[in-house]
Design an enzyme around this catalytic site. Structure first.
Site, mmCIF file in Angstrom:
data_model
loop_
_atom_site.group_PDB
_atom_site.id
_atom_site.type_symbol
_atom_site.label_atom_id
_atom_site.label_comp_id
_atom_site.label_asym_id
_atom_site.label_seq_id
_atom_site.Cartn_x
_atom_site.Cartn_y
_atom_site.Cartn_z
ATOM 1 N N HIS A 20 -10.540 1.292 4.407
ATOM 2 C CA HIS A 20 -11.254 0.859 5.609
ATOM 3 C C HIS A 20 -11.008 1.821 6.763
ATOM 4 O O HIS A 20 -10.056 2.597 6.741
ATOM 5 C CB HIS A 20 -10.878 -0.573 6.034
ATOM 6 C CG HIS A 20 -9.418 -0.790 6.316
ATOM 7 N ND1 HIS A 20 -8.510 -1.170 5.350
ATOM 8 C CD2 HIS A 20 -8.703 -0.695 7.470
ATOM 9 C CE1 HIS A 20 -7.309 -1.289 5.893
ATOM 10 N NE2 HIS A 20 -7.391 -1.010 7.191
ATOM 11 N N GLU B 96 -3.019 4.689 7.624
ATOM 12 C CA GLU B 96 -2.394 3.615 6.859
ATOM 13 C C GLU B 96 -2.573 3.945 5.377
ATOM 14 O O GLU B 96 -3.599 4.515 4.991
ATOM 15 C CB GLU B 96 -3.104 2.289 7.196
ATOM 16 C CG GLU B 96 -2.584 1.074 6.449
ATOM 17 C CD GLU B 96 -3.338 -0.213 6.821
ATOM 18 O OE1 GLU B 96 -4.458 -0.139 7.375
ATOM 19 O OE2 GLU B 96 -2.784 -1.295 6.549
HETATM 20 CO CO CO Z 1 -5.725 -1.341 8.402
#
Ligand code: CO
Length: 140
Positions: free
Chosen positions: A7, A129
């Site tokens: 994402h 991330e």
């Molecule tokens: Co995230």
């Protein structure tokens, strides 16, 4: 070690306005999820090849509150790469001098999977991330 982008997270000052923007463009939008442990409310925009994660602060100590103070109209907050083994990913980053934020140990992230965040100063100025989206293959 880098898998697909899971994402792209965008911090937004007005979640309803952001949802309606994507709705107007015909996007497939999830219900809002309130994650008090993470200090955020999230809404996913599902795209054919990835997701946009809209992040809005929840509670007093939200990790994205200061980002929105600096970026009042919102903005890209982080990218999330899938990895097959979060511990291997952490080791590899350490080998290459990429600092891991917080304790350096994987934490359970907003989606229930273990995650690590790399220091933006060691990652082209980008908060990155890393998320292990499945159990690592067990050695045979
Ligand atoms: Co995230």
């Amino acid at each position: 070690m880098l898998g697909p982008i899971n994402h792209i997270a965008i911090a937004v000052p007005d979640l309803a306005a952001a949802v309606s923007l994507y709705q107007n463009l015909g996007a497939d939008i999830s219900q809002a999820q309130h994650l008090p442990d993470h200090g955020v409310t999230v809404v996913f925009i599902k795209l054919p090849n990835t997701k946009i994660e809209l992040l809005h602060p929840l509670g007093d100590n939200s990790p994205i509150a200061s980002f929105l103070t600096k970026n009042p109209s919102g903005g890209i907050h982080h990218l999330c790469f899938e990895v097959s083994d979060i511990r291997d990913a952490g080791k590899k980053m350490a080998e290459h001098g990429i600092r891991i934020l917080a304790s350096g140990e994987p934490k359970i992230g907003a989606h229930g999977f273990p995650v690590l965040f790399a220091h933006p100063k060691d990652f082209c100025g980008t908060l990155a991330e890393f998320e292990q989206v499945a159990a690592p293959e067990s050695p045979q």
